[in-house]
Design a protein around this motif. Sequence first.
Motif, PDB file in Angstrom:
ATOM      1  N   GLY A   9       0.512  -1.296   0.089  1.00  0.00           N
ATOM      2  CA  GLY A   9       0.141  -0.005   0.251  1.00  0.00           C
ATOM      3  C   GLY A   9       0.919   1.410  -0.049  1.00  0.00           C
ATOM      4  N   GLY A  10       0.168   2.162  -0.040  1.00  0.00           N
ATOM      5  CA  GLY A  10       0.906   3.547   0.315  1.00  0.00           C
ATOM      6  C   GLY A  10       0.434   4.559  -0.692  1.00  0.00           C
ATOM      7  N   LEU A  11       0.610   5.727  -0.650  1.00  0.00           N
ATOM      8  CA  LEU A  11       0.337   6.844  -1.185  1.00  0.00           C
ATOM      9  C   LEU A  11       0.652   6.922  -2.686  1.00  0.00           C
ATOM     10  N   VAL A  12      -0.386   7.620  -3.881  1.00  0.00           N
ATOM     11  CA  VAL A  12      -0.183   7.552  -5.086  1.00  0.00           C
ATOM     12  C   VAL A  12      -0.978   8.800  -4.991  1.00  0.00           C
ATOM     13  N   GLN A  13      -0.578   9.340  -6.669  1.00  0.00           N
ATOM     14  CA  GLN A  13      -1.992   9.792  -7.875  1.00  0.00           C
ATOM     15  C   GLN A  13      -2.923   9.580  -8.391  1.00  0.00           C
ATOM     16  N   ALA A  14      -3.670   9.896  -8.770  1.00  0.00           N
ATOM     17  CA  ALA A  14      -5.278   9.600  -9.446  1.00  0.00           C
ATOM     18  C   ALA A  14      -4.263   9.212 -10.624  1.00  0.00           C
ATOM     19  N   GLY A  15      -4.570   7.440 -11.354  1.00  0.00           N
ATOM     20  CA  GLY A  15      -4.335   7.501 -12.496  1.00  0.00           C
ATOM     21  C   GLY A  15      -2.976   6.359 -12.297  1.00  0.00           C
ATOM     22  N   ASP A  16      -2.609   6.825 -11.024  1.00  0.00           N
ATOM     23  CA  ASP A  16      -1.145   6.056 -10.878  1.00  0.00           C
ATOM     24  C   ASP A  16      -1.969   4.407 -10.844  1.00  0.00           C
ATOM     25  N   SER A  17      -0.162   3.447 -10.600  1.00  0.00           N
ATOM     26  CA  SER A  17      -0.416   1.770  -9.915  1.00  0.00           C
ATOM     27  C   SER A  17       0.467   1.556  -9.600  1.00  0.00           C
ATOM     28  N   LEU A  18      -1.296   0.336  -8.672  1.00  0.00           N
ATOM     29  CA  LEU A  18       0.163  -0.216  -7.322  1.00  0.00           C
ATOM     30  C   LEU A  18      -0.513  -1.973  -6.864  1.00  0.00           C
ATOM     31  N   ARG A  19       0.640  -2.522  -6.328  1.00  0.00           N
ATOM     32  CA  ARG A  19       0.412  -3.405  -6.701  1.00  0.00           C
ATOM     33  C   ARG A  19       0.703  -4.277  -4.939  1.00  0.00           C
ATOM     34  N   LEU A  20      -0.615  -5.126  -4.725  1.00  0.00           N
ATOM     35  CA  LEU A  20      -1.051  -5.352  -3.520  1.00  0.00           C
ATOM     36  C   LEU A  20       0.181  -6.565  -3.060  1.00  0.00           C
ATOM     37  N   SER A  21       0.602  -7.472  -2.069  1.00  0.00           N
ATOM     38  CA  SER A  21       0.302  -8.497  -1.744  1.00  0.00           C
ATOM     39  C   SER A  21      -0.010  -9.006  -0.888  1.00  0.00           C
ATOM     40  N   CYS A  22      -0.471 -10.601  -0.467  1.00  0.00           N
ATOM     41  CA  CYS A  22      -0.894 -11.156   0.628  1.00  0.00           C
ATOM     42  C   CYS A  22      -0.325 -12.081   0.730  1.00  0.00           C
ATOM     43  N   THR A  23       0.730 -12.387   1.416  1.00  0.00           N
ATOM     44  CA  THR A  23       1.272 -13.936   1.601  1.00  0.00           C
ATOM     45  C   THR A  23       1.095 -14.170   2.727  1.00  0.00           C
ATOM     46  N   ALA A  24       0.603 -15.632   2.267  1.00  0.00           N
ATOM     47  CA  ALA A  24      -0.364 -16.753   3.681  1.00  0.00           C
ATOM     48  C   ALA A  24       0.697 -17.731   4.383  1.00  0.00           C
ATOM     49  N   SER A  25       1.064 -17.779   5.745  1.00  0.00           N
ATOM     50  CA  SER A  25       1.892 -18.863   6.009  1.00  0.00           C
ATOM     51  C   SER A  25       1.029 -19.717   7.120  1.00  0.00           C
ATOM     52  N   GLY A  26       0.929 -20.790   7.617  1.00  0.00           N
ATOM     53  CA  GLY A  26       0.350 -21.794   8.568  1.00  0.00           C
ATOM     54  C   GLY A  26      -0.523 -23.157   7.863  1.00  0.00           C
ATOM     55  N   ARG A  27      -0.739 -22.980   6.336  1.00  0.00           N
ATOM     56  CA  ARG A  27      -1.828 -24.013   5.908  1.00  0.00           C
ATOM     57  C   ARG A  27      -1.417 -24.041   5.000  1.00  0.00           C
ATOM     58  N   SER A  28      -1.535 -25.125   3.846  1.00  0.00           N
ATOM     59  CA  SER A  28      -1.441 -25.029   2.697  1.00  0.00           C
ATOM     60  C   SER A  28      -2.593 -24.245   1.746  1.00  0.00           C
ATOM     61  N   PHE A  29      -1.917 -23.383   1.399  1.00  0.00           N
ATOM     62  CA  PHE A  29      -2.569 -21.809   0.396  1.00  0.00           C
ATOM     63  C   PHE A  29      -2.903 -22.401  -0.348  1.00  0.00           C
ATOM     64  N   SER A  30      -2.491 -23.388  -1.730  1.00  0.00           N
ATOM     65  CA  SER A  30      -2.675 -23.392  -2.548  1.00  0.00           C
ATOM     66  C   SER A  30      -4.387 -24.262  -2.591  1.00  0.00           C
ATOM     67  N   SER A  31      -4.366 -24.827  -1.855  1.00  0.00           N
ATOM     68  CA  SER A  31      -5.917 -24.993  -1.232  1.00  0.00           C
ATOM     69  C   SER A  31      -7.600 -23.981  -1.182  1.00  0.00           C
ATOM     70  N   TYR A  32      -6.813 -23.521  -0.960  1.00  0.00           N
ATOM     71  CA  TYR A  32      -8.026 -22.461  -0.588  1.00  0.00           C
ATOM     72  C   TYR A  32      -8.220 -21.634  -1.574  1.00  0.00           C
ATOM     73  N   HIS A  33      -9.441 -20.793  -1.296  1.00  0.00           N
ATOM     74  CA  HIS A  33     -10.022 -19.497  -2.368  1.00  0.00           C
ATOM     75  C   HIS A  33      -9.202 -18.064  -1.688  1.00  0.00           C
ATOM     76  N   MET A  34      -8.982 -17.258  -2.486  1.00  0.00           N
ATOM     77  CA  MET A  34      -8.635 -16.159  -1.699  1.00  0.00           C
ATOM     78  C   MET A  34      -9.640 -15.100  -2.743  1.00  0.00           C
TER      79      MET A  34
END
Length: 116
Positions: A9-34
């Motif tokens: 996340g962050g502060l951007v201007q209108a028209g700009d782009s951002l990429r959010l990431s979400c990292t999971a731990s503790g379980r088998s990530f690939s088995s679940y919808h997100m």
Amino acid sequence: QVQLEESGGGLVQAGDSLRLSCTASGRSFSSYHMGWFRQAPGKEREFVARITWSGHITYYVDSVKGRFTISRDNAKNTMYLQMNSLKPEDTAVYYCVLDQGMNRYWGQGTQVTVSS
């Protein structure tokens, strides 16, 4: 138990782009919808996007269709939200979620602020 951590996340201007990431731990990530939700100041939390466990099927709220892309890399236990052509109304705290049966796990959120 599942732990989710958002970043990007962050502060951007209108028209700009951002990429959010979400990292999971503790379980088998690939088995679940997100997915991603967001909550703007003074508003209820709303659905943004969802991706199936395989990554083959995605859903979006109408307001972000054509601008946001949800994806995942199961080998890295990470889900992404690429946000292009950002608008001031996209300003919110963005949360990732993982659905494990009847349980839904939430991350702590990451702030996205879009200035006009």
